[in-house]
Motif scaffolding. Sequence first.
Motif, short mmCIF file in Angstrom:
data_model
loop_
_atom_site.label_atom_id
_atom_site.label_comp_id
_atom_site.label_asym_id
_atom_site.label_seq_id
_atom_site.Cartn_x
_atom_site.Cartn_y
_atom_site.Cartn_z
N ALA A 1 3.54 9.48 -3.75
CA ALA A 1 3.82 8.10 -4.18
C ALA A 1 4.73 8.07 -5.41
O ALA A 1 5.53 7.15 -5.58
N ARG A 2 4.62 9.09 -6.25
CA ARG A 2 5.34 9.10 -7.52
C ARG A 2 6.81 9.51 -7.35
O ARG A 2 7.70 8.92 -7.95
N ILE A 3 7.08 10.55 -6.53
CA ILE A 3 8.45 11.07 -6.43
C ILE A 3 9.07 10.88 -5.05
O ILE A 3 10.25 11.17 -4.87
N GLY A 4 8.29 10.40 -4.08
CA GLY A 4 8.80 10.20 -2.73
C GLY A 4 8.43 11.37 -1.83
O GLY A 4 8.38 12.52 -2.27
N MET B 1 0.85 -1.20 0.00
CA MET B 1 0.00 0.00 0.00
C MET B 1 0.88 1.25 0.00
O MET B 1 2.04 1.21 0.41
N SER B 2 0.33 2.35 -0.47
CA SER B 2 1.04 3.61 -0.50
C SER B 2 0.09 4.71 -0.04
O SER B 2 -1.11 4.47 0.16
N ALA B 3 0.63 5.92 0.12
CA ALA B 3 -0.22 7.04 0.51
C ALA B 3 -1.35 7.24 -0.50
O ALA B 3 -2.50 7.52 -0.13
N PHE B 4 -1.01 7.06 -1.77
CA PHE B 4 -2.04 7.24 -2.81
C PHE B 4 -3.09 6.14 -2.75
O PHE B 4 -4.30 6.41 -2.80
N SER B 5 -2.66 4.88 -2.67
CA SER B 5 -3.63 3.78 -2.65
C SER B 5 -4.51 3.85 -1.42
O SER B 5 -5.71 3.53 -1.48
N ASP B 6 -3.94 4.30 -0.28
CA ASP B 6 -4.75 4.46 0.94
C ASP B 6 -5.84 5.51 0.72
O ASP B 6 -7.01 5.31 1.10
N THR B 7 -5.46 6.64 0.13
CA THR B 7 -6.42 7.72 -0.11
C THR B 7 -7.48 7.27 -1.11
O THR B 7 -8.68 7.52 -0.92
N PRO C 1 -0.88 5.49 -10.99
CA PRO C 1 -1.37 6.02 -12.26
C PRO C 1 -0.23 6.74 -12.99
O PRO C 1 0.51 7.52 -12.38
N PRO C 2 -0.06 6.50 -14.29
CA PRO C 2 1.10 7.01 -14.99
C PRO C 2 1.02 8.48 -15.40
O PRO C 2 2.03 9.06 -15.79
N MET D 1 -10.94 20.29 -1.57
CA MET D 1 -10.03 19.81 -0.53
C MET D 1 -9.69 18.34 -0.74
O MET D 1 -8.54 17.92 -0.55
N GLU D 2 -10.69 17.55 -1.16
CA GLU D 2 -10.43 16.14 -1.44
C GLU D 2 -9.49 15.99 -2.63
O GLU D 2 -8.60 15.12 -2.63
N TRP D 3 -9.69 16.83 -3.65
CA TRP D 3 -8.81 16.78 -4.83
C TRP D 3 -7.37 17.12 -4.45
O TRP D 3 -6.43 16.48 -4.91
N GLN D 4 -7.20 18.13 -3.59
CA GLN D 4 -5.85 18.51 -3.16
C GLN D 4 -5.17 17.34 -2.44
O GLN D 4 -3.99 17.05 -2.69
N LYS D 5 -5.90 16.68 -1.55
CA LYS D 5 -5.34 15.53 -0.84
C LYS D 5 -5.04 14.39 -1.80
O LYS D 5 -3.99 13.72 -1.70
N PHE D 6 -5.93 14.15 -2.76
CA PHE D 6 -5.77 13.07 -3.73
C PHE D 6 -4.54 13.30 -4.61
O PHE D 6 -3.71 12.42 -4.80
N LYS D 7 -4.42 14.53 -5.15
CA LYS D 7 -3.28 14.89 -6.00
C LYS D 7 -1.98 14.83 -5.22
O LYS D 7 -0.95 14.33 -5.71
N GLU D 8 -1.99 15.32 -3.98
CA GLU D 8 -0.77 15.30 -3.17
C GLU D 8 -0.32 13.88 -2.88
O GLU D 8 0.87 13.57 -2.94
N SER D 9 -1.26 12.99 -2.57
CA SER D 9 -0.90 11.60 -2.27
C SER D 9 -0.31 10.92 -3.50
O SER D 9 0.60 10.10 -3.40
#
Length: 490
Positions: free
Chosen positions: A73-76, A1-7, A43-44, A61-69
């Motif tokens: 996950a993508r760059i660390g 799991m990652s921050a993105f997959s959790d979100t 997601p690529p 706010m949900e979009w901001q959290k989603f994009k940030e996660s």
Amino acid sequence: MSAFSDTLSQYIDDKKIKVYSMAKYCDTDRSTMYKFISGKRNPPSDEIIKKMAQFMHLSPMEWQKFKESWDVARIGADAYYKRKSVESFICNFPDQPSAEFCGCSFTPDVTYAENRSDCISLTSLQHINYYVHQMLLSEADRGSGEIQLFLQPDYKFLFNLLASLNPSGSLKISQIMCVGTETTFTDDHQLINLKYLHSVFPLYMAGHDYSLYYYYDNIESHYQSFNLYPCMILTSNEALLCSSDYQTGIFFRSGEVLRMLKNLYISYQEQCTLFFTPAPLTPENHAVVIGNMFDSDFAENDLLGIQPESCLTPFFTGTLLREMFNHDLPNADAILAMAEQAFQMSMDKIKNQQFFIYSTYEGLLQFVRSGRTDEIPEIFYHPLTTRQRIQVLEGVCACCESGAYRFLQKPLNHLPGNLHFCIRGNSGTMIFKNNAGKIFVLNIEETKLVEIFRDYLENMEESCFYSKEESVAMIRQIIDYLKKKRTETE
């Protein structure tokens, strides 16, 4: 799991999303979508992320959290939050006040002045604040004052007070701070070294004679692990030692103790290095400052910069420079020769694809309206005529076509109008106006900070910029307007 997959999993559960339907909406197969959910793949592209957000009807706010996660996950996490800290520092850089700046005035506290005890225990933040307040105001009231600080820039009361001082005479402020040897963040994911830097810049803005020294160490172990009183504030006649949380301390007036602490401070300072080398830009030192900014290090390295308006000095060469230059200045010939050489060097680097400037469209409009650029003090040149502005804009347009110049989109399209920042090799330079309107050049001597800014500028995403075609179209629109205006007035 990652921050993105959790979100993502959380939103799917909360909003009762059907995975198959979302996969179809995003033009991907169900097995790939399940890999996103399980954290086996990310997601690529940004396009897929946006489609997923649209399908799930995410709030801002949900979009901001989603994009940030997804970015984490993508760059660390470290790289992401480090770059976000740089972006925050740039966007929140102190701008010039709209009204005339006034430092604080004061009437000395008689009770404080009459308390002649040589040693006083301080038992609360309020208690320490009171003595710091009186120490600094009394020192600012001297004909020739000096304040020496051995602490981190995390004492808000102290630095707010320093920035507001209006000394009656000369006042010299020096500080020694610890720079962490590792990437360290605050609880809200701010890079701690940049947070410190943001705290001290109001002192430069106030025009104080301020020198910042640094040394490398583990900040937490030095200031927070069973160190009795690691922080020290010294003035001409008084000293204050306190804990790193500024809750307890000791105040001294003893001349013998003060001499010992001052000698200790000087010995520490001699082992430290200046964080910045400041240089106010004046007619007397302009040639020297230009020479330092365009030295051999500049000639050998690429230049990366970010500022409100496009860098215009490369186009101030030859006949144009001689037309606009103020020839009545002292040492005018020497300054003109130095400027022409430096600006030509910048143009050569542009042609060799070694010069990249990121700026805002609004900043360029400021030049169009005024015929001036904040890169050069007004005393050195006359406002450019409409014909000269068109000539410069043609050069900027060509640089946009080549990709050397790019216009910023949100959130950086609203850069503070006061910051001009560039990186060349292992060096960095910040140019800004202080509260009195004087242009200052700060050369960054601390290499870790240069590395942080370089990493940010080299890894800005395409979504940060307008396309080349959009940039060229915007400039062409301005040029057409100026040509029409010029024809009407002739």
